[in-house]
Motif scaffolding. Structure first.
Motif, PDB file in Angstrom:
ATOM      1  N   GLY A 210       0.822  -1.205   0.000  1.00 34.95           N
ATOM      2  CA  GLY A 210       0.000   0.000   0.000  1.00 34.95           C
ATOM      3  C   GLY A 210       0.852   1.249   0.000  1.00 34.95           C
ATOM      4  O   GLY A 210       1.211   1.775  -1.055  1.00 34.95           O
ATOM      5  N   GLU A 211       1.188   1.729   1.165  1.00 32.81           N
ATOM      6  CA  GLU A 211       2.006   2.920   1.274  1.00 32.81           C
ATOM      7  C   GLU A 211       3.476   2.591   1.038  1.00 32.81           C
ATOM      8  O   GLU A 211       3.961   1.532   1.407  1.00 32.81           O
ATOM      9  N   GLY A 212       4.178   3.525   0.418  1.00 29.69           N
ATOM     10  CA  GLY A 212       5.598   3.347   0.211  1.00 29.69           C
ATOM     11  C   GLY A 212       6.400   3.853   1.397  1.00 29.69           C
ATOM     12  O   GLY A 212       5.864   4.486   2.312  1.00 29.69           O
ATOM     13  N   PHE A 213       7.687   3.578   1.377  1.00 32.87           N
ATOM     14  CA  PHE A 213       8.554   4.044   2.452  1.00 32.87           C
ATOM     15  C   PHE A 213       9.959   4.233   1.922  1.00 32.87           C
ATOM     16  O   PHE A 213      10.290   3.842   0.793  1.00 32.87           O
ATOM     17  N   VAL A 214      10.801   4.843   2.745  1.00 33.18           N
ATOM     18  CA  VAL A 214      12.169   5.171   2.377  1.00 33.18           C
ATOM     19  C   VAL A 214      13.126   4.415   3.281  1.00 33.18           C
ATOM     20  O   VAL A 214      12.877   4.280   4.485  1.00 33.18           O
ATOM     21  N   LEU A 215      14.233   3.924   2.713  1.00 34.04           N
ATOM     22  CA  LEU A 215      15.347   3.409   3.506  1.00 34.04           C
ATOM     23  C   LEU A 215      16.526   4.358   3.306  1.00 34.04           C
ATOM     24  O   LEU A 215      16.989   4.551   2.178  1.00 34.04           O
ATOM     25  N   ILE A 216      16.976   4.954   4.397  1.00 37.37           N
ATOM     26  CA  ILE A 216      18.075   5.914   4.359  1.00 37.37           C
ATOM     27  C   ILE A 216      19.278   5.328   5.065  1.00 37.37           C
ATOM     28  O   ILE A 216      19.184   4.891   6.215  1.00 37.37           O
ATOM     29  N   ALA A 217      20.417   5.306   4.379  1.00 41.89           N
ATOM     30  CA  ALA A 217      21.680   4.897   4.993  1.00 41.89           C
ATOM     31  C   ALA A 217      22.523   6.145   5.201  1.00 41.89           C
ATOM     32  O   ALA A 217      22.712   6.930   4.272  1.00 41.89           O
ATOM     33  N   ALA A 218      23.025   6.321   6.417  1.00 43.77           N
ATOM     34  CA  ALA A 218      23.746   7.561   6.705  1.00 43.77           C
ATOM     35  C   ALA A 218      24.678   7.398   7.886  1.00 43.77           C
ATOM     36  O   ALA A 218      24.531   6.480   8.705  1.00 43.77           O
ATOM     37  N   LYS A 219      25.647   8.305   7.961  1.00 42.13           N
ATOM     38  CA  LYS A 219      26.512   8.426   9.133  1.00 42.13           C
ATOM     39  C   LYS A 219      25.744   9.148  10.245  1.00 42.13           C
ATOM     40  O   LYS A 219      24.866   9.967   9.990  1.00 42.13           O
ATOM     41  N   ILE A 220      26.082   8.827  11.479  1.00 43.57           N
ATOM     42  CA  ILE A 220      25.514   9.560  12.602  1.00 43.57           C
ATOM     43  C   ILE A 220      25.927  11.030  12.523  1.00 43.57           C
ATOM     44  O   ILE A 220      25.138  11.941  12.786  1.00 43.57           O
ATOM     45  N   LEU A 221      27.165  11.263  12.107  1.00 41.66           N
ATOM     46  CA  LEU A 221      27.663  12.635  11.993  1.00 41.66           C
ATOM     47  C   LEU A 221      28.652  12.702  10.836  1.00 41.66           C
ATOM     48  O   LEU A 221      29.498  11.814  10.677  1.00 41.66           O
ATOM     49  N   TYR A 222      28.546  13.751  10.037  1.00 38.98           N
ATOM     50  CA  TYR A 222      29.479  13.994   8.936  1.00 38.98           C
ATOM     51  C   TYR A 222      30.437  15.097   9.350  1.00 38.98           C
ATOM     52  O   TYR A 222      30.118  16.288   9.281  1.00 38.98           O
ATOM     53  N   PHE A 223      31.599  14.675   9.784  1.00 37.36           N
ATOM     54  CA  PHE A 223      32.580  15.623  10.278  1.00 37.36           C
ATOM     55  C   PHE A 223      33.059  16.531   9.151  1.00 37.36           C
ATOM     56  O   PHE A 223      33.385  16.067   8.058  1.00 37.36           O
ATOM     57  N   GLY A 224      33.105  17.823   9.428  1.00 39.99           N
ATOM     58  CA  GLY A 224      33.635  18.778   8.468  1.00 39.99           C
ATOM     59  C   GLY A 224      32.595  19.469   7.622  1.00 39.99           C
ATOM     60  O   GLY A 224      32.868  20.510   7.031  1.00 39.99           O
ATOM     61  N   VAL A 225      31.381  18.889   7.544  1.00 44.19           N
ATOM     62  CA  VAL A 225      30.335  19.540   6.753  1.00 44.19           C
ATOM     63  C   VAL A 225      29.076  19.829   7.558  1.00 44.19           C
ATOM     64  O   VAL A 225      28.175  20.501   7.077  1.00 44.19           O
ATOM     65  N   GLY A 226      28.985  19.318   8.776  1.00 46.31           N
ATOM     66  CA  GLY A 226      27.913  19.714   9.675  1.00 46.31           C
ATOM     67  C   GLY A 226      26.669  18.870   9.648  1.00 46.31           C
ATOM     68  O   GLY A 226      25.816  18.992  10.518  1.00 46.31           O
ATOM     69  N   GLY A 227      26.523  17.999   8.641  1.00 47.80           N
ATOM     70  CA  GLY A 227      25.316  17.189   8.568  1.00 47.80           C
ATOM     71  C   GLY A 227      25.358  16.020   9.532  1.00 47.80           C
ATOM     72  O   GLY A 227      26.418  15.601   9.988  1.00 47.80           O
ATOM     73  N   GLY A 228      24.198  15.487   9.843  1.00 47.58           N
ATOM     74  CA  GLY A 228      24.116  14.350  10.740  1.00 47.58           C
ATOM     75  C   GLY A 228      22.732  13.749  10.751  1.00 47.58           C
ATOM     76  O   GLY A 228      21.747  14.412  10.384  1.00 47.58           O
ATOM     77  N   LEU A 229      22.638  12.494  11.185  1.00 42.13           N
ATOM     78  CA  LEU A 229      21.375  11.769  11.107  1.00 42.13           C
ATOM     79  C   LEU A 229      20.333  12.312  12.081  1.00 42.13           C
ATOM     80  O   LEU A 229      19.153  12.445  11.732  1.00 42.13           O
ATOM     81  N   THR A 230      20.736  12.633  13.288  1.00 40.30           N
ATOM     82  CA  THR A 230      19.768  13.110  14.278  1.00 40.30           C
ATOM     83  C   THR A 230      19.079  14.384  13.808  1.00 40.30           C
ATOM     84  O   THR A 230      17.848  14.518  13.896  1.00 40.30           O
TER      85      THR A 230
END
Length: 406
Positions: free
Chosen positions: A354-374
């Motif tokens: 029925g409904e679709g969903f997303v699977l996201i693979a990621a680092k908890i924190l990306y050092f040097g660029v500021g992004g992160g999973l939380t």
């Protein structure tokens, strides 16, 4: 300049880089052709056909196996040094024909895997892509279970690059024969499986994405299409080696066999490149459609791009409407030891969920660029979405695969 240091290493490929936005199709313009070189401010997306990408392939490609402990047979991927060689050849031709070099050649030896707005690391294989393969490989007991799970569904891989998760799903789907209409439990032959590959750079699609897709079909192509033997060679001596590095001759016969195989198995490949804002707008126009599964790996590292990415993810999945939100209050566990894997999504075939969903693979924190999973998951919740943990890797830089939906 910042350089990611968590890619899956490839021999002689440490400095490979590609930034050109040039449409690589040489057979003619696509239905909606982009400018010859897409500038940094272009926020459109462009669709390119399988036939156009096939016409951009060289006469031969080299490949190497990617052996993973959770797979019985390795995944094949094009060697990055070989892709670089193709790019250099293209630049040399343009230099002699037009008196100027391709923009991609200007950056090919840059010492970074990330130039925001120009190149987003699509030529490298990153850990997140392998993590998604590991999660997908845990569906059922064998490739048949995975094939039954994905068959008849639509899958979008956002920021695909070398496209390891899609390669694995395609190979699994091809590992079993098409269902017989006489079988009551089988799908009808009219059921189509769609794999849609998207990357920021068009040359990533032509240099690594499509070649890797072709490599994944080698065991299922006719022997004569792989390399027609001559008088001095028998068939066995020219078959590609799937366990060791090798070369694949790209002939018109192989291209035709690849297209025929996809048609026989009712599989459609779609390709898009460009900005996520453009992709999101394109998806909004197809409100009656949507994908059963959206895959994305290592795409949340730049916080300034997360709103565009979230818009794509929200617009792309089936059942994602403001009137029909799937709400689930799932919070990040404070203790890694208390994390649980919810396997409910693995049990029922995608086409029946029925409904679709997303699977996201990621680092908890990306050092040097500021992004992160939380921070990203907080934005998911702010956008009325839900998420839950699927799998964790705690060695080195912490990584997760999470399930997201609306």
């Amino acid at each position: 300049m910042f350089k990611f240091d968590f890619q899956i290493e490839e021999e002689d490929e440490e400095n490979a880089l590609l930034t050109s936005q040039t449409n690589t199709a040489q057979a003619g313009p696509s239905t909606h052709p982009p400018p010859p070189v897409k500038d940094e401010g272009d926020k459109n997306c462009y669709h390119i056909t399988l036939e156009e990408l096939l016409n951009s392939l060289p006469e031969e490609i080299s490949y190497s196996p990617l052996s993973l402990p959770f797979l019985e047979t390795p995944l094949l991927r094009r060697d990055l040094f070989d892709a670089r060689f193709q790019l250099y050849n293209k630049a040399d031709i343009q230099d002699s024909d037009q008196g100027k070099k391709d923009q991609g050649e200007e950056y090919v030896d840059a010492k970074t895997d990330l130039i925001p707005g120009l190149y987003e690391g699509g030529l490298k294989s990153w850990e997140g892509g392998v993590d998604l393969v590991e999660v997908l490989s845990s569906i059922g007991n064998d490739q048949k279970d995975i094939a039954d799970w994905v068959r008849g569904s639509s899958v979008l891989e956002v920021g695909c690059g070398t496209s390891l998760p899609t390669l694995y799903l395609l190979r699994s789907l091809l590992s079993i024969p098409p269902p017989s209409s006489s079988s009551s439990s089988a799908l009808t032959s009219s059921t189509k499986t769609i794999f849609h590959l998207q990357d920021y750079n068009s040359l990533v699609l032509s240099l690594v994405t499509l070649p890797n897709l072709i490599l994944s079909t080698i065991p299922y192509l006719p022997v004569e299409a792989l390399h027609a033997p001559n008088d001095e060679e028998d068939v066995e001596s020219v078959l590609p080696d799937l366990e060791n590095p090798g070369n694949l001759i790209i002939t018109s016969k192989l291209k035709d066999a690849f297209i025929t195989l996809l048609k026989e198995r009712n599989i459609q490949l779609k390709f898009t490149y460009g900005h996520w804002d453009g992709l999101s707008n394109s998806l909004k126009k197809d409100q009656d459609k949507g994908y059963n599964l959206v895959l994305t790996a290592e795409t949340i590292y730049a916080e300034e791009s997360n709103e565009s990415l979230l818009s794509v993810l929200k617009q792309s999945i089936k059942g994602s409407t403001e009137e029909n939100l799937h709400k689930e209050d799932v919070q990040l566990e404070d203790s890694l030891g208390n994390l649980k894997v919810d396997d409910e999504w693995k049990i029922k075939p995608l086409r029946e969920q029925g409904e679709g969903f997303v699977l996201i693979a990621a680092k908890i924190l990306y050092f040097g660029v500021g992004g992160g999973l939380t921070a990203f998951l907080n934005r998911v919740e702010d956008n009325k979405g839900w998420w839950k943990n699927v799998k964790d890797w705690t060695k080195g830089v912490g990584r997760k695969v999470v399930q997201v939906g609306w």
